[in-house]
Design a protein around this motif. Structure first.
Motif, PDB file in Angstrom:
ATOM      1  N   ILE A   1       3.314  50.860 -15.770  1.00 19.44           N
ATOM      2  CA  ILE A   1       2.568  50.488 -16.971  1.00 19.44           C
ATOM      3  C   ILE A   1       3.321  49.428 -17.767  1.00 19.44           C
ATOM      4  N   ALA A   2       4.653  49.521 -17.786  1.00 18.02           N
ATOM      5  CA  ALA A   2       5.419  48.518 -18.527  1.00 18.02           C
ATOM      6  C   ALA A   2       5.277  47.146 -17.873  1.00 18.02           C
ATOM      7  N   THR A   3       5.259  47.129 -16.538  1.00 20.68           N
ATOM      8  CA  THR A   3       5.054  45.853 -15.854  1.00 20.68           C
ATOM      9  C   THR A   3       3.690  45.271 -16.201  1.00 20.68           C
ATOM     10  N   PHE A   4       2.670  46.145 -16.209  1.00 19.35           N
ATOM     11  CA  PHE A   4       1.339  45.679 -16.598  1.00 19.35           C
ATOM     12  C   PHE A   4       1.365  45.103 -18.001  1.00 19.35           C
ATOM     13  N   ALA A   5       2.024  45.805 -18.915  1.00 18.89           N
ATOM     14  CA  ALA A   5       2.043  45.363 -20.311  1.00 18.89           C
ATOM     15  C   ALA A   5       2.691  43.989 -20.422  1.00 18.89           C
ATOM     16  N   LEU A   6       3.860  43.826 -19.803  1.00 18.48           N
ATOM     17  CA  LEU A   6       4.561  42.544 -19.896  1.00 18.48           C
ATOM     18  C   LEU A   6       3.746  41.445 -19.224  1.00 18.48           C
ATOM     19  N   PHE A   7       3.223  41.746 -18.027  1.00 14.89           N
ATOM     20  CA  PHE A   7       2.477  40.732 -17.288  1.00 14.89           C
ATOM     21  C   PHE A   7       1.245  40.286 -18.062  1.00 14.89           C
ATOM     22  N   ILE A   8       0.484  41.248 -18.585  1.00 21.59           N
ATOM     23  CA  ILE A   8      -0.758  40.881 -19.263  1.00 21.59           C
ATOM     24  C   ILE A   8      -0.457  40.130 -20.557  1.00 21.59           C
ATOM     25  N   THR A   9       0.570  40.575 -21.294  1.00 20.72           N
ATOM     26  CA  THR A   9       0.900  39.875 -22.538  1.00 20.72           C
ATOM     27  C   THR A   9       1.287  38.428 -22.261  1.00 20.72           C
ATOM     28  N   VAL A  10       2.208  38.222 -21.304  1.00 23.07           N
ATOM     29  CA  VAL A  10       2.638  36.853 -21.010  1.00 23.07           C
ATOM     30  C   VAL A  10       1.481  36.036 -20.449  1.00 23.07           C
ATOM     31  N   ALA A  11       0.688  36.658 -19.574  1.00 20.02           N
ATOM     32  CA  ALA A  11      -0.428  35.933 -18.968  1.00 20.02           C
ATOM     33  C   ALA A  11      -1.449  35.536 -20.025  1.00 20.02           C
ATOM     34  N   ASN A  12      -1.677  36.394 -21.026  1.00 16.31           N
ATOM     35  CA  ASN A  12      -2.620  36.041 -22.088  1.00 16.31           C
ATOM     36  C   ASN A  12      -2.070  34.920 -22.951  1.00 16.31           C
TER      37      ASN A  12
ATOM     38  N   THR B   1      -2.147  30.177  -8.815  1.00 18.48           N
ATOM     39  CA  THR B   1      -0.861  29.518  -9.039  1.00 18.48           C
ATOM     40  C   THR B   1      -0.255  29.959 -10.366  1.00 18.48           C
ATOM     41  N   TYR B   2      -1.125  30.151 -11.390  1.00 14.78           N
ATOM     42  CA  TYR B   2      -0.568  30.568 -12.674  1.00 14.78           C
ATOM     43  C   TYR B   2      -0.160  32.022 -12.675  1.00 14.78           C
ATOM     44  N   THR B   3      -0.790  32.848 -11.827  1.00 13.10           N
ATOM     45  CA  THR B   3      -0.288  34.217 -11.671  1.00 13.10           C
ATOM     46  C   THR B   3       1.128  34.198 -11.110  1.00 13.10           C
ATOM     47  N   TRP B   4       1.334  33.357 -10.061  1.00  7.83           N
ATOM     48  CA  TRP B   4       2.686  33.234  -9.508  1.00  7.83           C
ATOM     49  C   TRP B   4       3.648  32.718 -10.554  1.00  7.83           C
ATOM     50  N   PHE B   5       3.146  31.764 -11.365  1.00  6.07           N
ATOM     51  CA  PHE B   5       4.007  31.193 -12.395  1.00  6.07           C
ATOM     52  C   PHE B   5       4.451  32.265 -13.382  1.00  6.07           C
ATOM     53  N   VAL B   6       3.493  33.112 -13.823  1.00 11.19           N
ATOM     54  CA  VAL B   6       3.840  34.165 -14.788  1.00 11.19           C
ATOM     55  C   VAL B   6       4.838  35.133 -14.165  1.00 11.19           C
ATOM     56  N   MET B   7       4.616  35.482 -12.902  1.00 10.29           N
ATOM     57  CA  MET B   7       5.547  36.410 -12.242  1.00 10.29           C
ATOM     58  C   MET B   7       6.942  35.807 -12.172  1.00 10.29           C
ATOM     59  N   ALA B   8       7.019  34.507 -11.780  1.00 14.09           N
ATOM     60  CA  ALA B   8       8.319  33.849 -11.697  1.00 14.09           C
ATOM     61  C   ALA B   8       8.954  33.751 -13.078  1.00 14.09           C
ATOM     62  N   PHE B   9       8.136  33.448 -14.080  1.00 14.30           N
ATOM     63  CA  PHE B   9       8.631  33.338 -15.450  1.00 14.30           C
ATOM     64  C   PHE B   9       9.271  34.657 -15.886  1.00 14.30           C
ATOM     65  N   LEU B  10       8.522  35.757 -15.696  1.00 10.78           N
ATOM     66  CA  LEU B  10       9.053  37.066 -16.104  1.00 10.78           C
ATOM     67  C   LEU B  10      10.352  37.362 -15.363  1.00 10.78           C
ATOM     68  N   PHE B  11      10.336  37.117 -14.052  1.00 10.27           N
ATOM     69  CA  PHE B  11      11.511  37.454 -13.244  1.00 10.27           C
ATOM     70  C   PHE B  11      12.733  36.670 -13.704  1.00 10.27           C
ATOM     71  N   PHE B  12      12.584  35.340 -13.825  1.00  9.53           N
ATOM     72  CA  PHE B  12      13.763  34.519 -14.117  1.00  9.53           C
ATOM     73  C   PHE B  12      14.215  34.673 -15.558  1.00  9.53           C
ATOM     74  N   VAL B  13      13.246  34.773 -16.498  1.00 10.06           N
ATOM     75  CA  VAL B  13      13.657  34.922 -17.898  1.00 10.06           C
ATOM     76  C   VAL B  13      14.444  36.208 -18.078  1.00 10.06           C
ATOM     77  N   ILE B  14      13.967  37.289 -17.471  1.00  6.61           N
ATOM     78  CA  ILE B  14      14.693  38.552 -17.622  1.00  6.61           C
ATOM     79  C   ILE B  14      16.041  38.471 -16.924  1.00  6.61           C
ATOM     80  N   LYS B  15      16.059  37.816 -15.754  1.00  7.73           N
ATOM     81  CA  LYS B  15      17.323  37.664 -15.025  1.00  7.73           C
ATOM     82  C   LYS B  15      18.332  36.880 -15.855  1.00  7.73           C
TER      83      LYS B  15
END
Lengths: 89, 240
Positions: free
Chosen positions: B96-107, B38-52
């Protein structure tokens, strides 16, 4: 990011994983040897493949160290080349 | 480990969905409702909406939000190009940029009480690592064709029986070391924080660890991305 901090993170990224990769290689080699001994040959060859796997694992560990050195050397070479290009300009 | 309160899990439980009590659920719905999912989905949604929201439409004269993302993406692009060359960096930048953003926010998200880092589960980090590992072999085969296998044979034909196992072992060690390092660091941070919260949360005991947690989160994301870049460039370069 400031220069010192960037350097610090860069060094951590380059060398922070050395110990872990070294240990992982040895464990992997050892585990492979045990697997060959116990599962494939049903313990008939008992200690031998374990030893051979361990030896290969240790060698692989040192190989990862050499890889790190190679990456660092390539890094240095690139930096020297960039410096030279900056001087020529 | 005794889990602290996780908001998404509480909400899901109120909705009547089964949330597993162990690390992994027993059936499909429970597995999907596990906190790290659920928190993986949350991070993905967070990245998507914040950037949007912060970027909206791209403009020629950037506003504040667009300025920020231009700096982030620009510096990442420079960093990749420095380490693996312009051509490779252009081709694999999105991944790689997606990985970087995802891992940073997820951490970093695990530092907020009520949230957990999805990267504190070995499942998440192993998935990321396997993608990187498969991709770097695909790059190698794309660049050199079948001759890529020569990289595993070592310099002298006579030494192939000796070099091949060594190369294979050290290559397989990459999967374990890359995934377990990220998982271990983040899991340690999470565990330490929750224990300190339980013991002496009222006396601000977790504060120093929170500070260290920010450093660890950023550095581990950097390490993962830098190693990805190094593996990609090693696979692409000519056999030594």
């Amino acid at each position: 990011m400031s220069g010192v901090k960037k350097e610090f993170v860069h060094l951590l990224a380059n060398y922070g994983h050395v110990g872990f990769t070294f240990a992982t290689s040895i464990v992997l080699g050892f585990a492979g040897g045990v697997l060959l001994d116990q599962k494939v040959f049903n313990g008939k060859t008992a200690p031998w493949f374990t030893f051979i796997g361990l030896a290969f694992g240790i060698a692989a560990g040192y190989k990862t160290l050499l890889d790190v050195v190679r990456v660092a050397q390539a890094d240095e070479k690139r930096q020297a080349r960039e410096e030279q290009e900056r001087h020529e300009r | 480990m005794e889990h602290p309160i996780l908001f998404i899990s509480v909400v899901l439980q109120k909705l009547g969905l089964p949330v597993p009590h162990g690390a992994v659920g027993s059936n499909f719905i429970e597995q999907i409702c596990a906190p790290y999912m659920t928190y993986t989905w949350f991070v993905m949604a967070f990245l998507f909406f914040v950037i949007k929201v912060t970027i909206g439409d791209l403009e020629l004269i950037p506003g504040r939000g667009q300025n920020f993302w231009e700096v982030v993406v620009g510096s990442m692009d420079n960093f990749f190009a420095e380490n693996m060359g312009r051509e490779l960096a252009d081709r694999y930048f999105p991944m790689i940029a997606t990985f970087a953003l995802f891992i940073t926010v997820a951490n970093l998200i695990g530092l907020i009480p009520g949230f957990m880092s999805p990267t504190a589960s070995l499942n998440t980090t192993l998935a990321l690592t396997l993608i990187v590992w498969v991709t770097h072999h695909v790059i190698g085969f794309k660049m050199h064709g079948i001759g890529y296998l020569k990289q595993f044979a070592g310099p002298i034909p006579l030494l192939i029986p000796l070099m091949l196992p060594i190369e294979v072992i050290s290559n397989l060690a990459r999967i374990i070391s890359l995934s377990v390092r990220l998982f271990g660091n983040i899991m340690a941070k999470e565990t330490l924080l929750s224990i300190l919260f339980l013991l002496a949360g009222g006396f601000f005991a977790p504060l120093p660890i929170l500070l260290l947690g920010v450093l660890v989160s950023v550095v581990q994301a950097m390490v993962f991305v830098l190693l990805t870049v190094v593996y990609f460039s090693q696979a692409a370069e000519q056999a030594h």
